[in-house]
Design a protein around this motif. Structure first.
Motif, PDB file in Angstrom:
ATOM      1  N   ARG B 167       0.842  -1.198   0.000  1.00  0.00           N
ATOM      2  CA  ARG B 167       0.000   0.000   0.000  1.00  0.00           C
ATOM      3  C   ARG B 167       0.882   1.255   0.000  1.00  0.00           C
ATOM      4  NH1 ARG B 167      -2.584   2.815   4.227  1.00  0.00           N
ATOM      5  NH2 ARG B 167      -4.769   3.371   3.870  1.00  0.00           N
ATOM      6  N   GLU B 168       1.947   1.211   0.784  1.00  0.00           N
ATOM      7  CA  GLU B 168       2.837   2.372   0.849  1.00  0.00           C
ATOM      8  C   GLU B 168       3.644   2.533  -0.436  1.00  0.00           C
ATOM      9  OE1 GLU B 168       2.672   4.664   3.257  1.00  0.00           O
ATOM     10  OE2 GLU B 168       1.001   3.397   3.882  1.00  0.00           O
ATOM     11  N   ASN B 170       2.620   1.771  -3.376  1.00  0.00           N
ATOM     12  CA  ASN B 170       1.656   1.812  -4.472  1.00  0.00           C
ATOM     13  C   ASN B 170       2.061   2.746  -5.611  1.00  0.00           C
ATOM     14  OD1 ASN B 170      -0.577   1.959  -6.060  1.00  0.00           O
ATOM     15  ND2 ASN B 170      -1.958   2.753  -4.492  1.00  0.00           N
ATOM     16  N   ARG B 185       1.907   2.659 -15.367  1.00  0.00           N
ATOM     17  CA  ARG B 185       0.810   3.633 -15.360  1.00  0.00           C
ATOM     18  C   ARG B 185       0.822   4.476 -16.631  1.00  0.00           C
ATOM     19  NH1 ARG B 185       0.000   6.207  -9.985  1.00  0.00           N
ATOM     20  NH2 ARG B 185      -1.626   4.644  -9.791  1.00  0.00           N
ATOM     21  N   GLU B 194      -6.677   2.691 -17.173  1.00  0.00           N
ATOM     22  CA  GLU B 194      -6.306   3.034 -15.803  1.00  0.00           C
ATOM     23  C   GLU B 194      -5.726   1.785 -15.140  1.00  0.00           C
ATOM     24  OE1 GLU B 194      -6.241   5.392 -13.302  1.00  0.00           O
ATOM     25  OE2 GLU B 194      -6.421   6.874 -14.893  1.00  0.00           O
ATOM     26  N   VAL B 195      -4.832   1.985 -14.212  1.00  0.00           N
ATOM     27  CA  VAL B 195      -4.295   0.862 -13.440  1.00  0.00           C
ATOM     28  C   VAL B 195      -4.129   1.308 -12.001  1.00  0.00           C
ATOM     29  CG1 VAL B 195      -1.917   1.479 -14.106  1.00  0.00           C
ATOM     30  CG2 VAL B 195      -2.380  -0.799 -13.200  1.00  0.00           C
ATOM     31  N   TRP B 196      -4.446   0.414 -11.088  1.00  0.00           N
ATOM     32  CA  TRP B 196      -4.224   0.728  -9.688  1.00  0.00           C
ATOM     33  C   TRP B 196      -4.028  -0.551  -8.885  1.00  0.00           C
ATOM     34  CZ3 TRP B 196      -8.916   0.966 -12.096  1.00  0.00           C
ATOM     35  CH2 TRP B 196     -10.021   0.357 -11.499  1.00  0.00           C
ATOM     36  N   LEU B 197      -3.502  -0.352  -7.693  1.00  0.00           N
ATOM     37  CA  LEU B 197      -3.237  -1.489  -6.812  1.00  0.00           C
ATOM     38  C   LEU B 197      -4.466  -1.722  -5.940  1.00  0.00           C
ATOM     39  CD1 LEU B 197      -0.668  -3.262  -5.777  1.00  0.00           C
ATOM     40  CD2 LEU B 197      -0.788  -1.730  -3.836  1.00  0.00           C
ATOM     41  N   ARG B 209      -5.173  -3.978 -10.799  1.00  0.00           N
ATOM     42  CA  ARG B 209      -6.373  -3.960 -11.626  1.00  0.00           C
ATOM     43  C   ARG B 209      -6.144  -3.013 -12.794  1.00  0.00           C
ATOM     44  NH1 ARG B 209     -12.115  -4.019  -9.134  1.00  0.00           N
ATOM     45  NH2 ARG B 209     -11.439  -6.171  -9.058  1.00  0.00           N
TER      46      ARG B 209
END
Lengths: 127, 220
Positions: B167-168, B170, B185, B194-197, B209
């Motif tokens: 998370r940190e 990310n 990204r 879009e991409v994210w953790l 995702r």
């Protein structure tokens, strides 16, 4: 008398904040402002907010990350989140809703429409 | 996509974003001013205010058209490849180069993606970091169509401390490139995606995702 609903505006663009603050106060909301994501998270901790109007493009933590972190807090389960974005792509709308936002509005917007969305989110008729 | 070779519209995206932001401020201020207008306002002032409001609405339409014209997202034909092939390449390369097992769980939608080779390269760079820095050794991939977008989930099991570390990390994880590859990204956003953790503490899992628009005329 019904207590004033509390709205937090999170945006680093002072010109939009000035107008939104005015318009929301006109509608009878109690309004506070945060300039970035960290400030927003701190404000959510301190104030009993009903709604966050959250810009996506923020310095530091972006609006999606702030949204996610707000949704991680069970004590804020009733908080409504309205995302604002100056990017206007379908993928961002989908992502915003997946991160837990209740509504998503693309800049530029009609302020009348925005106020209507705010009123709907807060479950009160538009004034 | 190597660094420095971006689709044409990509360079204009920040400009459109700036226009949207500035116009939003202008419209909000002019609509707020209308509420402050005195009831006895003369007809000329009212007409002039109406011009500002009407032009704000008109400019919004123009910016929307400009945005549609320049933003990436399915209109480019360059490098279109079937998603199925890209995933096969990813599985093979991850196994051969990273000692990383990737399992595909669901049927892959029959779509093509633009810039698929750049996507595989930057995904491999990111997976390499996950392998090296977070000891991820097994990843599950699920792909599906989601609201006319391709949703690609790559997820793995992780302990609670690892989830916090992820998370940190990310922003850095997605924004850092590999040796010559553009950051994940950047590649995904240049494709209009879009991409994210994602972190699911209840399921002790984390994931990447990706939401990607299929390339136009891109079935198969």
């Amino acid at each position: 008398m019904e207590p004033k609903r509390r709205v937090l505006i999170v945006d680093d663009e002072p010109n939009i904040v000035l107008s939104l603050e005015f318009l929301l106060r006109q509608q009878g909301y109690e309004v506070s402002v945060a300039r970035d994501g960290e400030e927003a998270l701190a404000a959510a901790e301190e104030k009993r907010l009903d709604l966050v109007v959250l810009d996506v493009m923020l310095p530091g933590l972006d609006g999606f990350e702030v949204c996610r972190r707000l949704r991680e807090r069970p004590e804020l389960a009733g908080l409504k989140i309205l995302l604002l974005t100056a990017r206007g792509r379908e993928v961002e709308r989908v992502r915003g809703l997946e991160e837990g936002a209740d509504a998503y509005v693309r800049k530029p917007f009609s302020t009348r429409q925005l106020m209507k969305t705010v009123a709907e989110l807060l479950g009160r008729p538009e004034e | 996509m190597k660094r420095g070779s971006r689709p044409a519209g990509h360079d204009l995206e920040p400009l459109v974003r700036e226009l949207r932001g500035s116009l939003a401020s202008l419209r909000a201020a002019s609509e707020a001013l209308a509420l402050l207008a005195p009831p006895e306002e003369n007809a000329e002032a009212k007409d002039l205010r109406s011009v500002v409001l009407a032009e704000g609405v008109r400019l919004t339409g123009l910016v929307d058209r400009l945005g549609t014209a320049v933003l990436p997202g399915g209109s480019q034909a360059r490098g279109r490849r079937p998603l199925k092939d890209l995933l096969s390449e990813l599985v093979r390369a991850a196994g051969a180069n990273l000692d990383l097992t990737i399992e595909i769980t669901a049927e892959t939608p029959a779509v093509r993606l633009s810039d698929g080779s750049a996507l595989v390269a930057s995904l491999l760079a990111t997976l390499g970091r996950l392998r090296r820095d977070f000891a991820v050794s097994r990843i599950t991939v699920r792909s599906r169509l989601h609201q006319e977008l391709v949703a690609l989930d790559l997820f793995w099991q992780a302990s609670e401390p690892e989830l916090w570390r992820l998370r940190e990390a990310n922003a850095d994880l997605l924004a850092a490139g590999g040796r010559g590859e553009a950051p994940l990204r950047e590649v995904v956003q240049a494709m209009g995606g879009e991409v994210w953790l994602t972190v699911d503490r209840a399921a002790a899992s984390a994931g990447l995702r990706l939401l990607l628009p299929p390339s136009s005329g891109g079935s198969g």
